[in-house]
Design a protein around this motif. Sequence first.
Motif, PDB file in Angstrom:
ATOM      1  N   THR A  39       0.828  -1.211   0.000  1.00 56.18           N
ATOM      2  CA  THR A  39       0.000   0.000   0.000  1.00 56.18           C
ATOM      3  C   THR A  39       0.863   1.262   0.000  1.00 56.18           C
ATOM      4  N   ASP A  55      -1.613   2.004   6.214  1.00 53.02           N
ATOM      5  CA  ASP A  55      -2.864   1.314   6.565  1.00 53.02           C
ATOM      6  C   ASP A  55      -3.800   2.136   7.441  1.00 53.02           C
ATOM      7  N   ARG A  61      -8.374   2.221   4.979  1.00 50.46           N
ATOM      8  CA  ARG A  61      -9.233   1.456   5.914  1.00 50.46           C
ATOM      9  C   ARG A  61     -10.560   1.111   5.237  1.00 50.46           C
ATOM     10  N   ARG A  64     -10.022  -1.754   2.829  1.00 50.47           N
ATOM     11  CA  ARG A  64      -9.937  -3.021   3.579  1.00 50.47           C
ATOM     12  C   ARG A  64     -11.326  -3.464   4.022  1.00 50.47           C
ATOM     13  N   TYR A  67     -13.285  -4.916   1.052  1.00 48.81           N
ATOM     14  CA  TYR A  67     -12.737  -6.232   0.661  1.00 48.81           C
ATOM     15  C   TYR A  67     -13.148  -7.288   1.690  1.00 48.81           C
ATOM     16  N   ASP A  68     -13.046  -6.935   2.997  1.00 46.78           N
ATOM     17  CA  ASP A  68     -13.444  -7.878   4.053  1.00 46.78           C
ATOM     18  C   ASP A  68     -14.933  -8.207   3.932  1.00 46.78           C
ATOM     19  N   LYS A  73      -9.345 -10.716  -0.679  1.00 48.32           N
ATOM     20  CA  LYS A  73      -8.066 -10.277  -0.104  1.00 48.32           C
ATOM     21  C   LYS A  73      -7.280  -9.468  -1.135  1.00 48.32           C
TER      22      LYS A  73
END
Length: 303
Positions: A39, A55, A61, A64, A67-68, A73
């Motif tokens: 990143t 991050d 954030r 992420r 994606y979560d 991933k």
Amino acid sequence: MKVHVSVPATSANLGPGFDALGLAVSLYNEVEVREAAKTTVAVEGEGTGRLPAGDKNVVVRALRLVYDAVGRKADGWTVRCVNRIPPARGLGSSAAAWVGGLVAGNALLGSPLDRARILRLAARAEGHPDNVAAAVYGGLTVAGGEGESVVALSLPVPPSLVWVALIPDVTSSTAEARAVLPPKVPRADAVFNVQRVALLLASLQAGRVDTLAAALDDRLHQPYRRRLFPWMPSVISAARAAGALGCVLSGAGPSILAVAPGVAESEAVASAMEKALSRAGVGGSARVLAVDTQGAAVREQPS
Ligand code: HSE
């Protein structure tokens, strides 16, 4: 593939609609993202050199988070932000970062989530739904609900109205501006706000500008926040005297949002607000803005 997202600034509350109403306006942050082995974040414009580059960056954030949410991933992302929304001024810069990252991540994944789901993720991350709803949908949004039940609608706003944001040079923290609010309010004040927010939505729907001044009044947050922004009453009076139909604290402040009946009045209002702020010893500048009717907009590009 690389995606490019533009997200509007937003002004929450509009006076009586605390944590419920939001207005998207024509000032935009841009986010450009592609997947990468690690990143990196490059920021231009507002916040350059002050926003986290890894991050902890809110756009990262949000990437992420999306994606979560869909069980995918990524090792990292190359993120480029061009920020025009001044941070910590009550114009939704944090909402724009959450929504920008969520919409960009969703687009990179082939858009598995609809806007309602993006709204719920953003509202939970931001802690209240008003700014993120306007950033997602554009227009004047009415948002309600908690957690997974957050819903929002975007309503049309009379196009003749012109909005003016006075942006002081000083910053303010939303957490601090929420901490000054009392945990309980008198029933008369709750009733006052219910009446005003209903009148506001009815006035806008009917295109009635004569009822806007009364409709923009508030007793739930502005009276308490005045001690953080002692110049607020004189700026609001100056805006009204110069022809504003109404004038409110933008979100949790410190920006002030005025609404004028036309372009000529909006320029007089902008100048009167700047002068009143300056008389109080605070620098700042006013911007005349249109309503953004689109919300976060995504464009895919071959990388
Ligand atoms: N409704 C929120 C508040 C907006 O006034 O605290 C903060 O951006």
